[in-house]
Scaffold this active site. Structure first.
Site, PDB file in Angstrom:
ATOM      1  N   ASP A   1      11.506   9.210  -1.355  1.00 40.19           N
ATOM      2  CA  ASP A   1      11.436   9.590   0.062  1.00 40.19           C
ATOM      3  C   ASP A   1      12.760   9.950   0.717  1.00 40.19           C
ATOM      4  O   ASP A   1      12.954   9.694   1.917  1.00 40.19           O
ATOM      5  CB  ASP A   1      10.772   8.472   0.875  1.00 40.19           C
ATOM      6  CG  ASP A   1       9.289   8.366   0.616  1.00 40.19           C
ATOM      7  OD1 ASP A   1       8.728   9.260  -0.047  1.00 40.19           O
ATOM      8  OD2 ASP A   1       8.676   7.372   1.058  1.00 40.19           O
TER       9      ASP A   1
ATOM     10  N   LYS B   1       3.084  11.770  -2.302  1.00 46.44           N
ATOM     11  CA  LYS B   1       2.282  10.561  -2.076  1.00 46.44           C
ATOM     12  C   LYS B   1       1.830  10.507  -0.620  1.00 46.44           C
ATOM     13  O   LYS B   1       2.488  11.035   0.273  1.00 46.44           O
ATOM     14  CB  LYS B   1       3.072   9.304  -2.431  1.00 46.44           C
ATOM     15  CG  LYS B   1       4.271   9.005  -1.547  1.00 46.44           C
ATOM     16  CD  LYS B   1       4.971   7.740  -2.016  1.00 46.44           C
ATOM     17  CE  LYS B   1       6.208   7.420  -1.187  1.00 46.44           C
ATOM     18  NZ  LYS B   1       5.925   7.079   0.210  1.00 46.44           N
TER      19      LYS B   1
ATOM     20  N   CYS C   1       8.606   1.677   1.097  1.00 42.49           N
ATOM     21  CA  CYS C   1       8.185   2.564   0.014  1.00 42.49           C
ATOM     22  C   CYS C   1       8.875   2.271  -1.312  1.00 42.49           C
ATOM     23  O   CYS C   1       8.245   2.376  -2.373  1.00 42.49           O
ATOM     24  CB  CYS C   1       8.400   4.017   0.424  1.00 42.49           C
ATOM     25  SG  CYS C   1       7.335   4.498   1.810  1.00 42.49           S
TER      26      CYS C   1
END
Length: 213
Positions: free
Chosen positions: A28, A114, A147
């Site tokens: 991310d 995702k 995450c």
């Protein structure tokens, strides 16, 4: 940090990285979470660029795959699970979900999209890694306590050996960083640093847990 009585019951074997068995998972590092104009910017992302670039460069030179994870969400969902708890963010096919240019992500590397915190949850990451005969993962990015941590949990559950370089990750705050790294080190993997991971990849040295027993 000293261990609590419960967490002290653990095994801590040293890890030796093998470029043929290892993948580097960048979680991310997208515009939405790092760059001005993003909806959920984590202050201080700039401090991660140098350490992460060192890991990425070392992986490429050793022939270990670099896998880029994008948090991306579809518009028009009636009940988007992440948005139930977080500000709506990361619309797919927009600037927001692109990897920051600072890291030099390549189109010919593997990119995983995702829609939940974990990079494994209902994506093809596990299948991809198994097809590549990968069983060691170096996981880093943002944010440590959401995450990154969720991805580490699922990696452990799926049988991977997990290494987290602490200085290539950032959490939502110092408390969350310390707590998440402690839990990862005592229950899910090995917490190390960038220098140790690069040395392990280049020179075959062992990686030991930074969280003392």
């Amino acid at each position: 940090m000293s261990l609590d009585v419960f967490s002290a019951h653990r095994n801590d074997p040293q890890v030796r990285l093998d470029a043929k068995r290892a993948a580097f998972i960048v979680v991310d590092m997208i515009n939405e979470f790092c760059k001005p104009g993003g909806k959920m910017v984590l202050p201080g992302y700039e401090g991660l660029v140098g350490p992460q670039t060192a890991l990425i460069d070392a992986a490429r030179k050793a022939g270990a795959p670099v896998i880029w994870v994008h948090d991306a969400h579809r518009p028009g969902m009636r009940h988007e699970r992440e948005w139930a708890k977080r500000t709506p963010h990361g619309l797919e096919n927009t600037w927001a979900v692109e990897i920051i240019e600072d890291l030099g992500a390549r189109a010919d590397e593997i990119h995983v999209t995702k829609r939940r915190y974990s990079a494994f949850f209902q994506t093809d990451l596990d299948l991809t890694l198994k097809d590549m005969q990968i069983d060691q993962l170096v996981v880093f990015g943002v944010v440590t306590n959401i995450c990154v941590r969720s991805t580490v949990h699922d990696a452990f559950f799926n049988g991977y050996e997990v290494i987290v370089p602490a200085d290539a990750c950032a959490a939502t705050g110092p408390r969350e960083q310390e707590s998440s790294l402690y839990d990862i080190a005592t229950h899910f993997g090995v917490v190390s640093d960038v220098q140790s991971v690069v040395a392990a990849l280049n020179q075959g040295t062992a990686i030991t847990n930074m969280i003392a027993a």
